[in-house]
Design a protein around this motif. Structure first.
Motif, PDB file in Angstrom:
ATOM      1  N   ASP A  52      66.169 -36.332  58.785  1.00 41.48           N
ATOM      2  CA  ASP A  52      65.507 -36.958  59.933  1.00 41.48           C
ATOM      3  C   ASP A  52      66.482 -37.255  61.069  1.00 41.48           C
ATOM      4  O   ASP A  52      66.054 -37.606  62.174  1.00 41.48           O
ATOM      5  N   TRP A  54      68.440 -35.618  63.140  1.00 35.75           N
ATOM      6  CA  TRP A  54      68.385 -34.929  64.452  1.00 35.75           C
ATOM      7  C   TRP A  54      67.282 -35.496  65.357  1.00 35.75           C
ATOM      8  O   TRP A  54      67.419 -35.533  66.570  1.00 35.75           O
ATOM      9  N   MET A  55      66.199 -35.921  64.695  1.00 36.54           N
ATOM     10  CA  MET A  55      65.049 -36.428  65.433  1.00 36.54           C
ATOM     11  C   MET A  55      65.458 -37.624  66.302  1.00 36.54           C
ATOM     12  O   MET A  55      64.944 -37.826  67.387  1.00 36.54           O
ATOM     13  N   PHE A  56      66.397 -38.400  65.773  1.00 37.74           N
ATOM     14  CA  PHE A  56      66.864 -39.571  66.515  1.00 37.74           C
ATOM     15  C   PHE A  56      68.016 -39.216  67.453  1.00 37.74           C
ATOM     16  O   PHE A  56      67.974 -39.539  68.626  1.00 37.74           O
TER      17      PHE A  56
ATOM     18  N   VAL B 166      61.717 -44.517  69.734  1.00 35.84           N
ATOM     19  CA  VAL B 166      63.001 -44.482  69.021  1.00 35.84           C
ATOM     20  C   VAL B 166      63.685 -45.855  68.937  1.00 35.84           C
ATOM     21  O   VAL B 166      64.060 -46.280  67.846  1.00 35.84           O
ATOM     22  N   PHE B 297      56.002 -33.833  64.216  1.00 32.97           N
ATOM     23  CA  PHE B 297      56.445 -35.041  63.520  1.00 32.97           C
ATOM     24  C   PHE B 297      55.812 -36.307  64.091  1.00 32.97           C
ATOM     25  O   PHE B 297      56.250 -37.416  63.819  1.00 32.97           O
ATOM     26  N   PHE B 306      58.984 -41.335  64.118  1.00 32.46           N
ATOM     27  CA  PHE B 306      60.172 -42.179  63.967  1.00 32.46           C
ATOM     28  C   PHE B 306      59.983 -43.303  62.948  1.00 32.46           C
ATOM     29  O   PHE B 306      60.835 -44.159  62.807  1.00 32.46           O
ATOM     30  N   PRO B 309      59.012 -40.542  57.187  1.00 28.75           N
ATOM     31  CA  PRO B 309      59.977 -39.447  57.067  1.00 28.75           C
ATOM     32  C   PRO B 309      59.368 -38.117  57.512  1.00 28.75           C
ATOM     33  O   PRO B 309      58.187 -37.857  57.280  1.00 28.75           O
ATOM     34  N   LEU B 310      60.198 -37.328  58.167  1.00 33.59           N
ATOM     35  CA  LEU B 310      59.758 -36.061  58.740  1.00 33.59           C
ATOM     36  C   LEU B 310      59.049 -35.153  57.738  1.00 33.59           C
ATOM     37  O   LEU B 310      58.040 -34.547  58.043  1.00 33.59           O
ATOM     38  N   HIS B 311      59.583 -35.062  56.514  1.00 31.15           N
ATOM     39  CA  HIS B 311      59.041 -34.078  55.574  1.00 31.15           C
ATOM     40  C   HIS B 311      58.098 -34.676  54.522  1.00 31.15           C
ATOM     41  O   HIS B 311      57.789 -34.027  53.529  1.00 31.15           O
TER      42      HIS B 311
END
Lengths: 63, 370
Positions: A52, A54-56, B166, B297, B306, B309-311
């Motif tokens: 995760d 890179w997303m930040f 973020v 996402f 944010f 979790p992404l996955h």
């Protein structure tokens, strides 16, 4: 006697920048640049799935 | 078509009148106003006297929202944005710096009191007295609280301003707070345009709507314009047929991924994210994350982007209808078998089963009587 010049905000850049200059006898004797905004990415990233990150981190700066 | 030729030509510069009308008509249709509103939108946009002054405040942001407006591939968009509105103050775009910029902002607020649109990008940090974002020695919190009540409306652009984005991700080190929470209960009209970054057309259309009809577009419960955020990404996704058919990419680079199958199992948040990415797309060349092979996402959805979790797989709120439905007119006289009752009991709970058994019994008794 030293004179102090402050430029805040510095425009046409990304983020919030401040410049302070001390001028004595027509010469810059001291200067500071300071970022005026903090989001705490280091703390936000702690304990997350590394996939995760890179997303930040790519959102430090959008320019 | 009452749009003055001279107004138009001075506004358009290098762009043709035809291009300008095309953009205005597209925006009108897109906002749900209908094609006939195109000339009206163009007229409002070309009428310099109506150009609403805009003060743009930046807080905890990355300037991505500004970039998305300025660097669009569409040839007329940034010009329209800058000519359509009278941009009075914007930290990244101001010519003047320091006290010059700040003085002009104060002057413009005074002059346009109650008339200007306040655009805010970035979250507002409130922890420790708001010291984590300062402009000209004052906190972003202080400046927002002072400026917003004097604006005609406030547009929170981007996820940070809309719901925290973020900087508000756990553990939210600076107390990053969305604009609408700061201004809650003050009777100020607020529109959220979330996204990281949001599609520039969502912003442009909101402004055009306001300029044309002199009112705000219809908003949902999260203060987002319904014309842009009314549907889940999943509902109009080009890979939806694969989802419905159960064809999934299981891993990046596997056969299903190469064939363009659904990205749900890679963590796509399309099923819980309200936005128009799958239809409007980006950069004027029709790209968006899913058609490049990456799951959504949920950048524009509070509590998804944010924060999950992404996955990890998305929560499915609207499950695909099953291939087989029980008959709506069951055959009478058989009642529920013991096995069927047990299966149904496991699935739907004892109360309903009990009711089902009674119903079966009653049918059976009726049969005996007849």
């Amino acid at each position: 006697m030293a004179k102090r010049i402050t430029i805040d905000p510095v425009t046409r850049i990304e983020g919030h920048l401040r410049i302070d200059c001390e001028i004595d006898g027509g010469k810059v004797t001291n200067a500071w640049s300071s970022g005026q905004m903090w989001r705490g990415f280091e703390l936000i990233l702690q304990g997350r799935d590394p996939r995760d990150a890179w997303m930040f981190t790519q959102r430090f700066c959008g320019v | 078509m009452k749009c003055g030729e001279s107004d138009l030509s001075s506004l358009l510069g290098d762009y043709s009148r035809r291009d300008f009308l095309k953009v205005c008509t597209a925006s009108a249709v897109y906002m749900g106003l209908g094609e006939s509103f195109g000339p009206q939108v163009a007229e409002a946009a070309a009428n310099a006297a109506k150009r609403p002054p805009v003060i743009w405040l930046s807080a905890q942001e990355c300037t991505g929202c500004t970039e998305t407006l300025l660097r669009t591939g569409h040839p007329t968009l940034e010009t329209l944005i800058l000519d359509l509105i009278s941009l009075e103050y914007h930290e990244t775009l101001n010519a003047g710096s320091g006290h010059q910029a700040e003085e002009f902002r104060a002057h413009s607020i005074e002059e346009n009191k109650g008339k200007f649109i306040l655009v805010v990008d970035g979250a507002i940090p409130v922890k420790d007295g708001g010291i984590y974002c300062k402009i000209a020695g004052r906190t972003a919190l202080e400046i927002l609280e002072e400026t917003a009540p004097q604006a005609a409306a406030v547009i929170a652009i981007g996820s940070c301003a809309s719901w925290g984005g973020v900087p508000a991700a756990e553990p939210n080190p600076t107390g990053a707070t969305p604009v609408h929470k700061i201004l809650e209960g003050k009777g100020i009209a607020i529109i959220n345009i979330p996204g990281c970054p949001p599609n520039p057309y969502n912003f442009l259309s909101t402004v055009l709507y306001y300029v044309t009809l002199n009112k705000l577009p219809e908003l949902d419960d999260k203060l987002r314009p319904k014309f842009a955020y009314g549907r889940l990404i999943h509902e109009n996704c080009e890979r939806r047929a694969h989802f419905d058919a159960g064809r999934f990419a299981e891993q990046f680079g596997d056969e299903g991924h190469r064939k363009g199958y659904c990205l749900y199992k890679l963590g796509c948040k399309g099923p819980e994210t309200y936005n128009n990415c799958s239809t409007l797309r980006f950069n004027d060349i029709g790209v968006w994350p899913v058609n490049t092979g990456h799951p959504c996402f949920g950048c524009s959805e509070g509590g998804v982007g944010f924060s999950t979790p992404l996955h990890s797989p998305a929560q499915l709120h609207h499950i695909t209808p099953p291939a087989w439905f029980p008959s709506a007119t069951p055959e009478k006289g058989k009642g529920a078998s013991a096995l069927a009752a047990a299966v149904a009991g496991a699935a739907v709970g004892a109360g309903i089963v009990a009711a089902g058994m009674n119903l079966g019994k009653k049918d059976h008794e009726e049969d005996e009587e007849s």
